[in-house]
Design an enzyme around this catalytic site. Structure first.
Site, short mmCIF file in Angstrom:
data_model
loop_
_atom_site.label_atom_id
_atom_site.label_comp_id
_atom_site.label_asym_id
_atom_site.label_seq_id
_atom_site.Cartn_x
_atom_site.Cartn_y
_atom_site.Cartn_z
N SER A 27 0.82 -1.29 -0.09
CA SER A 27 0.05 0.10 -0.06
C SER A 27 0.98 1.16 -0.09
O SER A 27 1.49 1.48 -1.03
CB SER A 27 -1.06 -0.08 0.94
OG SER A 27 -2.23 -1.11 0.80
N HIS B 160 2.23 15.23 4.04
CA HIS B 160 2.16 16.68 3.27
C HIS B 160 2.26 17.38 4.74
O HIS B 160 1.66 17.37 5.67
CB HIS B 160 0.74 16.80 2.73
CG HIS B 160 0.33 15.70 1.93
ND1 HIS B 160 0.62 15.30 0.69
CD2 HIS B 160 -0.70 14.65 2.13
CE1 HIS B 160 0.29 14.39 0.22
NE2 HIS B 160 -0.66 13.93 0.96
N CYS C 269 -1.22 -3.64 3.97
CA CYS C 269 -2.36 -4.81 4.32
C CYS C 269 -1.55 -5.65 5.05
O CYS C 269 -0.28 -5.51 5.05
CB CYS C 269 -2.61 -5.20 2.71
SG CYS C 269 -1.28 -5.18 1.72
#
Lengths: 140, 140
Positions: B63, B68, B83
């Site tokens: 994944s 940010h 996962c």
């Protein structure tokens, strides 16, 4: 740019397996969803797994859109996160429609908020098995 | 690969502004967190905004990890989604410690689950202003 943003988390079930393994389809779909929402795409990276499955991320000037697929399970997980107050309802519905998701768990989180939130799930299902007939989901 | 996974959402406040604007520091930190958690990094993309701010994504075979930052607001938003059943407590604490986050809202979502979930926030604060003295947060 405000720190506050909207993060839509989508777990899509009973999707179209062929679409979930089609890297070009998925990249084009994600780009369309982002551009339709008025986003600026800084970078796109999509990866094809063997024997199946795709993972991809669009890095946006306003955060990101990601998708990870398990064609063998007809499952796709998506995240659409953008700062600002864009309404993501239409692009989220586009994603679910084009993936032919028959069922989805959708969570909406307000990012950049200094107070704890309780996050509810918006469960959507469609009784119409034809492509693109999901119920609409509001991301507000 | 199982469709079920763990997604940790972190909104970190009152972070170290200099770190939040240091693209090399952030990329190295994210890579360390991912590798410490036993993840395989497929791709790394980090972007420096002008006059300030960084956005970056590690695409993982399991994944993704994204960050940010808004240095002017001392705010960082992170997502660590994998996962499988990896315990992400240690890498999440590493991220918060190295960013010197004095306050954070942490949400843990089980992905790939066909039943609706109610998501609670784990709010963490530290009264010690020295770097790296955040309270630990469990991601279970």
């Amino acid at each position: 740019m405000t720190i506050e943003g909207k993060h839509i988390i989508i777990d899509g079930f009973e999707c179209d397996s062929l679409h979930l393994n089609n890297i070009a389809f998925l990249e084009n779909l994600c780009k369309k969803a982002a551009l339709d929402a008025g986003m600026e795409i800084l970078y796109s990276y999509f990866h094809q797994f063997q024997p199946q499955g795709v993972t991809g991320v669009l890095v946006l000037s306003t955060s990101h859109l990601s998708i990870h697929t398990w064609p063998e399970e007809r499952y796709a997980s998506l995240d659409f996160y953008t700062c600002g107050d864009s309404d993501l309802t239409a692009p989220v519905n586009l994603l679910l429609k084009e993936l032919s998701a028959q069922k989805a768990m959708v969570y909406s989180i307000d990012r950049g908020v200094t107070q704890p939130q309780l996050i509810y799930c918006n469960e959507i299902t469609t009784t119409d098995n034809s492509k693109g007939e999901n119920k609409n989901v509001s991301t507000d």
